[in-house]
Design a protein around this motif. Structure first.
Motif, short mmCIF file in Angstrom:
data_model
loop_
_atom_site.label_atom_id
_atom_site.label_comp_id
_atom_site.label_asym_id
_atom_site.label_seq_id
_atom_site.Cartn_x
_atom_site.Cartn_y
_atom_site.Cartn_z
N TYR A 45 0.82 -1.21 0.00
CA TYR A 45 0.00 0.00 0.00
C TYR A 45 0.85 1.27 0.00
CZ TYR A 45 -4.44 -2.41 0.44
OH TYR A 45 -5.55 -3.18 0.18
N LEU A 46 2.01 1.20 0.63
CA LEU A 46 2.91 2.36 0.60
C LEU A 46 3.39 2.60 -0.82
CD1 LEU A 46 4.42 4.53 2.17
CD2 LEU A 46 6.27 2.88 2.54
N ASP A 47 3.77 1.52 -1.51
CA ASP A 47 4.18 1.64 -2.91
C ASP A 47 3.05 2.20 -3.76
OD1 ASP A 47 6.66 0.66 -2.34
OD2 ASP A 47 6.32 -1.33 -3.16
N LEU A 48 1.85 1.71 -3.48
CA LEU A 48 0.68 2.15 -4.24
C LEU A 48 0.47 3.64 -4.08
CD1 LEU A 48 -1.52 0.69 -5.97
CD2 LEU A 48 -2.97 0.76 -3.94
N PHE A 49 0.64 4.12 -2.86
CA PHE A 49 0.41 5.55 -2.59
C PHE A 49 1.53 6.41 -3.17
CE2 PHE A 49 0.47 9.42 -0.06
CZ PHE A 49 -0.88 9.75 -0.03
N LEU A 50 2.76 5.97 -2.96
CA LEU A 50 3.91 6.79 -3.39
C LEU A 50 4.11 6.77 -4.90
CD1 LEU A 50 6.51 5.89 -0.62
CD2 LEU A 50 5.08 7.92 -0.77
N LYS A 51 3.71 5.68 -5.53
CA LYS A 51 3.95 5.53 -6.97
C LYS A 51 2.69 5.75 -7.81
CE LYS A 51 7.68 2.21 -6.15
NZ LYS A 51 8.17 0.81 -6.38
N ARG A 52 1.69 6.37 -7.20
CA ARG A 52 0.41 6.51 -7.90
C ARG A 52 0.54 7.32 -9.19
NH1 ARG A 52 0.70 9.68 -3.58
NH2 ARG A 52 -0.03 11.84 -3.61
N LYS A 53 1.46 8.29 -9.23
CA LYS A 53 1.63 9.11 -10.44
C LYS A 53 2.18 8.25 -11.58
CE LYS A 53 2.18 13.58 -8.17
NZ LYS A 53 3.05 14.77 -7.98
N LYS A 54 3.12 7.35 -11.25
CA LYS A 54 3.67 6.46 -12.27
C LYS A 54 2.61 5.46 -12.72
CE LYS A 54 8.49 6.63 -10.78
NZ LYS A 54 9.66 5.83 -10.31
N LEU A 55 1.80 4.99 -11.76
CA LEU A 55 0.76 4.01 -12.08
C LEU A 55 -0.35 4.62 -12.92
CD1 LEU A 55 0.45 2.20 -8.63
CD2 LEU A 55 1.45 1.29 -10.71
N ASN A 56 -0.47 5.94 -12.88
CA ASN A 56 -1.53 6.61 -13.63
C ASN A 56 -1.37 6.39 -15.12
OD1 ASN A 56 -3.80 8.09 -14.01
ND2 ASN A 56 -2.92 10.07 -13.48
#
Length: 211
Positions: free
Chosen positions: A57-68
């Motif tokens: 979940y930390l990765d999900l939150f911190l990397k959300r811009k890349k995941l977009n």
């Protein structure tokens, strides 16, 4: 996953990617219990399980811009893949698992905990003996078969999603489910087989009886 649930999850996911951080806690709450349940079936170390979930979940939150910019077809499957990978990495780092890893046996040795299907059969008016026989039959399966039965019929994942989680081909995932069902058919009385397959089918629209 049911279509309505998937649509709701898609909405939350895209809202989060668009900058609505408030829905992050909703996404977390929707999946935390399932990830915990899955983790406890893969590994007895509670600390590793909780740490792996927090890392996901930390990765999900911190990397959300890349995941977009990345198309994620199914967030639930993505979380399961990420969680299993992180937990597996921790297991591999433990010295007592090194021999298994070198022999290529670790993957097949996961999911050693009992698979409790009581929640699925509680609503059926079955005798205590039949319920115990069904639970025993499922838990007598090899770890790999037990895990794929869990992912397919309890988590309701598609074969494509299961193949990503287990790192096998879609065809291999189908064959593994088939072998598990064949094993259950050989173990159980024919009437019990019908009961168990009905339970699986009730919660999985894609289940097709091969018998």
């Amino acid at each position: 996953m049911r279509e309505r649930d998937q649509e709701n999850l898609d909405f939350l996911w895209h809202s989060f990617l668009d900058g609505d951080e408030k829905v992050f806690s909703v996404i977390y709450q929707q999946h935390i219990n399932r990830l915990l349940s899955y983790g406890h079936k893969l590994c007895p170390n509670h600390e590793w399980i909780h740490d792996s979930i927090q890392e996901v979940y930390l990765d999900l939150f911190l990397k959300r811009k890349k995941l977009n910019g990345r198309k994620i077809e199914n967030l639930k499957a993505y979380l399961f893949v990420s969680f299993r990978n992180k937990l597996l990495k921790k297991i591999l780092q433990e010295k007592k698992f090194q021999a298994l890893r070198l022999n290529g046996e670790l993957e097949s040795g996961l999911f050693q905990a009992e698979y409790n299907i009581q929640n699925q059969i509680v609503e059926f008016e079955l005798s205590k003996e039949i319920k115990e026989a069904l639970v025993k039959a499922v838990n007598s399966l090899p770890a790999r078969q037990k895990e794929i039965i869990y992912l397919k019929f309890e988590e309701e994942l598609e074969y494509s999603e299961i193949s990503d989680i287990l790192k096998i081909s879609i065809d291999s995932a189908r064959k593994l489910v088939y072998r598990a069902l064949i094993s259950l058919r050989k173990t159980l009385d024919p009437k019990m087989v019908q009961v168990l397959f009905y339970i699986f089918q009730k919660n999985n629209q894609l289940f097709v009886s091969m018998f």
